[in-house]
Design a protein around this motif. Structure first.
Motif, PDB file in Angstrom:
ATOM      1  N   ALA A 174      62.359 -38.717  79.008  1.00  0.00           N
ATOM      2  CA  ALA A 174      61.893 -40.066  78.680  1.00  0.00           C
ATOM      3  C   ALA A 174      63.123 -40.952  78.568  1.00  0.00           C
ATOM      4  O   ALA A 174      63.913 -40.820  77.630  1.00  0.00           O
ATOM      5  CB  ALA A 174      61.098 -40.053  77.364  1.00  0.00           C
ATOM      6  N   ILE A 175      63.298 -41.852  79.537  1.00  0.00           N
ATOM      7  CA  ILE A 175      64.514 -42.663  79.659  1.00  0.00           C
ATOM      8  C   ILE A 175      64.164 -44.131  79.451  1.00  0.00           C
ATOM      9  O   ILE A 175      63.226 -44.635  80.084  1.00  0.00           O
ATOM     10  CB  ILE A 175      65.152 -42.455  81.046  1.00  0.00           C
ATOM     11  CG1 ILE A 175      65.443 -40.966  81.276  1.00  0.00           C
ATOM     12  CG2 ILE A 175      66.422 -43.281  81.200  1.00  0.00           C
ATOM     13  CD1 ILE A 175      65.892 -40.634  82.680  1.00  0.00           C
ATOM     14  N   PRO A 176      64.884 -44.838  78.581  1.00  0.00           N
ATOM     15  CA  PRO A 176      64.591 -46.269  78.372  1.00  0.00           C
ATOM     16  C   PRO A 176      64.726 -47.062  79.674  1.00  0.00           C
ATOM     17  O   PRO A 176      65.690 -46.895  80.422  1.00  0.00           O
ATOM     18  CB  PRO A 176      65.654 -46.697  77.352  1.00  0.00           C
ATOM     19  CG  PRO A 176      66.094 -45.440  76.690  1.00  0.00           C
ATOM     20  CD  PRO A 176      65.968 -44.365  77.714  1.00  0.00           C
ATOM     21  N   GLY A 177      63.736 -47.902  79.971  1.00  0.00           N
ATOM     22  CA  GLY A 177      63.767 -48.733  81.160  1.00  0.00           C
ATOM     23  C   GLY A 177      63.387 -48.030  82.439  1.00  0.00           C
ATOM     24  O   GLY A 177      63.438 -48.630  83.515  1.00  0.00           O
ATOM     25  N   ARG A 178      62.991 -46.755  82.338  1.00  0.00           N
ATOM     26  CA  ARG A 178      62.616 -45.998  83.535  1.00  0.00           C
ATOM     27  C   ARG A 178      61.316 -45.244  83.267  1.00  0.00           C
ATOM     28  O   ARG A 178      61.136 -44.673  82.189  1.00  0.00           O
ATOM     29  CB  ARG A 178      63.724 -45.023  83.916  1.00  0.00           C
ATOM     30  CG  ARG A 178      63.382 -44.143  85.112  1.00  0.00           C
ATOM     31  CD  ARG A 178      64.581 -43.320  85.550  1.00  0.00           C
ATOM     32  NE  ARG A 178      64.248 -42.420  86.650  1.00  0.00           N
ATOM     33  CZ  ARG A 178      65.118 -41.672  87.296  1.00  0.00           C
ATOM     34  NH1 ARG A 178      66.398 -41.719  86.967  1.00  0.00           N
ATOM     35  NH2 ARG A 178      64.738 -40.878  88.275  1.00  0.00           N
ATOM     36  N   LEU A 179      60.425 -45.241  84.254  1.00  0.00           N
ATOM     37  CA  LEU A 179      59.132 -44.578  84.123  1.00  0.00           C
ATOM     38  C   LEU A 179      59.141 -43.314  84.979  1.00  0.00           C
ATOM     39  O   LEU A 179      59.156 -43.385  86.205  1.00  0.00           O
ATOM     40  CB  LEU A 179      58.012 -45.518  84.575  1.00  0.00           C
ATOM     41  CG  LEU A 179      56.605 -45.273  84.014  1.00  0.00           C
ATOM     42  CD1 LEU A 179      56.605 -45.363  82.502  1.00  0.00           C
ATOM     43  CD2 LEU A 179      55.626 -46.262  84.609  1.00  0.00           C
ATOM     44  N   ASN A 180      59.161 -42.158  84.321  1.00  0.00           N
ATOM     45  CA  ASN A 180      59.098 -40.882  85.029  1.00  0.00           C
ATOM     46  C   ASN A 180      57.651 -40.401  85.109  1.00  0.00           C
ATOM     47  O   ASN A 180      56.831 -40.712  84.248  1.00  0.00           O
ATOM     48  CB  ASN A 180      59.963 -39.830  84.333  1.00  0.00           C
ATOM     49  CG  ASN A 180      61.438 -40.068  84.577  1.00  0.00           C
ATOM     50  OD1 ASN A 180      61.828 -40.632  85.605  1.00  0.00           O
ATOM     51  ND2 ASN A 180      62.280 -39.668  83.638  1.00  0.00           N
ATOM     52  N   GLN A 181      57.377 -39.610  86.130  1.00  0.00           N
ATOM     53  CA  GLN A 181      56.008 -39.185  86.385  1.00  0.00           C
ATOM     54  C   GLN A 181      55.944 -37.670  86.535  1.00  0.00           C
ATOM     55  O   GLN A 181      56.811 -37.060  87.162  1.00  0.00           O
ATOM     56  CB  GLN A 181      55.498 -39.852  87.665  1.00  0.00           C
ATOM     57  CG  GLN A 181      54.101 -39.445  88.090  1.00  0.00           C
ATOM     58  CD  GLN A 181      53.648 -40.199  89.328  1.00  0.00           C
ATOM     59  OE1 GLN A 181      52.993 -41.223  89.233  1.00  0.00           O
ATOM     60  NE2 GLN A 181      54.011 -39.702  90.501  1.00  0.00           N
ATOM     61  N   THR A 182      54.924 -37.076  85.962  1.00  0.00           N
ATOM     62  CA  THR A 182      54.663 -35.654  86.153  1.00  0.00           C
ATOM     63  C   THR A 182      53.164 -35.434  86.133  1.00  0.00           C
ATOM     64  O   THR A 182      52.400 -36.328  85.757  1.00  0.00           O
ATOM     65  CB  THR A 182      55.361 -34.801  85.072  1.00  0.00           C
ATOM     66  OG1 THR A 182      55.248 -33.421  85.414  1.00  0.00           O
ATOM     67  CG2 THR A 182      54.731 -35.023  83.705  1.00  0.00           C
ATOM     68  N   THR A 183      52.750 -34.266  86.547  1.00  0.00           N
ATOM     69  CA  THR A 183      51.325 -33.954  86.565  1.00  0.00           C
ATOM     70  C   THR A 183      51.080 -32.661  85.811  1.00  0.00           C
ATOM     71  O   THR A 183      51.943 -31.784  85.763  1.00  0.00           O
ATOM     72  CB  THR A 183      50.803 -33.818  88.014  1.00  0.00           C
ATOM     73  OG1 THR A 183      49.403 -33.573  88.001  1.00  0.00           O
ATOM     74  CG2 THR A 183      51.489 -32.674  88.733  1.00  0.00           C
ATOM     75  N   LEU A 184      49.913 -32.567  85.187  1.00  0.00           N
ATOM     76  CA  LEU A 184      49.563 -31.348  84.461  1.00  0.00           C
ATOM     77  C   LEU A 184      48.095 -31.027  84.665  1.00  0.00           C
ATOM     78  O   LEU A 184      47.273 -31.910  84.928  1.00  0.00           O
ATOM     79  CB  LEU A 184      49.894 -31.469  82.972  1.00  0.00           C
ATOM     80  CG  LEU A 184      49.088 -32.440  82.098  1.00  0.00           C
ATOM     81  CD1 LEU A 184      47.833 -31.764  81.532  1.00  0.00           C
ATOM     82  CD2 LEU A 184      49.943 -32.957  80.955  1.00  0.00           C
ATOM     83  N   MET A 185      47.790 -29.747  84.564  1.00  0.00           N
ATOM     84  CA  MET A 185      46.405 -29.292  84.595  1.00  0.00           C
ATOM     85  C   MET A 185      46.327 -27.969  83.862  1.00  0.00           C
ATOM     86  O   MET A 185      47.071 -27.031  84.192  1.00  0.00           O
ATOM     87  CB  MET A 185      45.885 -29.135  86.025  1.00  0.00           C
ATOM     88  CG  MET A 185      44.409 -28.751  86.074  1.00  0.00           C
ATOM     89  SD  MET A 185      43.729 -28.669  87.740  1.00  0.00           S
ATOM     90  CE  MET A 185      44.547 -27.211  88.373  1.00  0.00           C
ATOM     91  N   SER A 186      45.456 -27.889  82.875  1.00  0.00           N
ATOM     92  CA  SER A 186      45.288 -26.673  82.108  1.00  0.00           C
ATOM     93  C   SER A 186      44.090 -25.895  82.634  1.00  0.00           C
ATOM     94  O   SER A 186      43.038 -26.471  82.913  1.00  0.00           O
ATOM     95  CB  SER A 186      45.094 -26.996  80.619  1.00  0.00           C
ATOM     96  OG  SER A 186      44.816 -25.825  79.889  1.00  0.00           O
TER      97      SER A 186
END
Length: 227
Positions: A174-186
């Motif tokens: 989690a970086i200030p000013g940057r939007l990171n993306q990931t995916t999850l599925m349980s």
């Protein structure tokens, strides 16, 4: 979740984590075989005083110890690249959740719903109920539907954080000013615990993550009650 004196990984609850565990076992076996061979050769060289001229200067042996490591690296790289692409792939997510890191708590926003957002703070040790886990319980759990592809958008309001849930194979900065993306599925329901995995200040160890994976109908009922 983890248990006392655990040496291995947590049980996998997502397809990505299952692949990571298989890759770990695959790589560990290769490392074990190489280590055994090297130790055997070292012990052989230390235990004998004989010198074989064909061993000291042989074109065939030099070819073998050049080609063999290349083959081993390929055997490690191919499954590794497959998992990397799998982790980056987005299969039409049915739900998007935005996660913001703060000093020292997490906030969640369900972007597909209007005004469905909340903060998640760690429950102090003095307020824990019997059976609850110290330093891992939160006042507001992140409720998500199981067997559903979910996109997580992760950022920070202040300093570097890292949103990590080991049993799902997730760790995203989690970086200030940057939007990171990931995916999850349980693949199954239950409670899954994580923690901030980036040093973020004096209370870094006091910002846990709790995911509660529930059936889709239960999630719809919960989201309706929150609106």
């Amino acid at each position: 979740m983890a248990y006392p004196y655990q040496l291995g990984f947590q049980d996998a609850t997502s397809p990505v984590m299952e692949e990571l565990l298989h890759f770990h076992d695959h790589t560990l076996m290769i490392v074990f075989l190489i280590s055994t061979l090297v130790l055997y050769l070292i012990s052989l060289m230390l235990s004998t005083k004989l010198t074989h001229t064909n061993t000291m200067d042989a074109q065939e042996i030099e070819t073998i110890w050049t080609v063999l490591p290349a083959i081993i690296l390929i055997m490690i790289a191919l499954p590794s690249l497959r998992i990397l692409y799998m982790m980056d792939e987005m299969n039409n997510p049915l739900l998007t959740v935005k996660t913001m890191g703060h000093q020292w708590y997490w906030s969640y926003e369900y972007t597909d719903y209007e005004e469905l957002n909340f903060d998640s703070y760690m429950i102090p040790t003095t307020e824990l109920k019997p059976g609850e886990l110290r330093l891992l319980e939160v006042d507001n759990r992140l409720i998500l539907p199981m067997e559903t592809p979910i996109r997580m958008l992760i950022s920070s309001e202040d300093v570097l954080h890292s949103w990590a849930v080991p049993s799902l194979g997730l760790k995203t900065d989690a970086i200030p000013g940057r939007l990171n993306q990931t995916t999850l599925m349980s693949l199954r329901p239950g409670l899954f615990y994580g923690q901030c995995s980036e040093i973020c200040g004096s209370n870094h160890s006091f910002m846990p993550i709790v995911l509660e994976m529930v059936p889709l109908k239960s999630f719809e009922s919960w989201s309706s009650s929150m609106l």
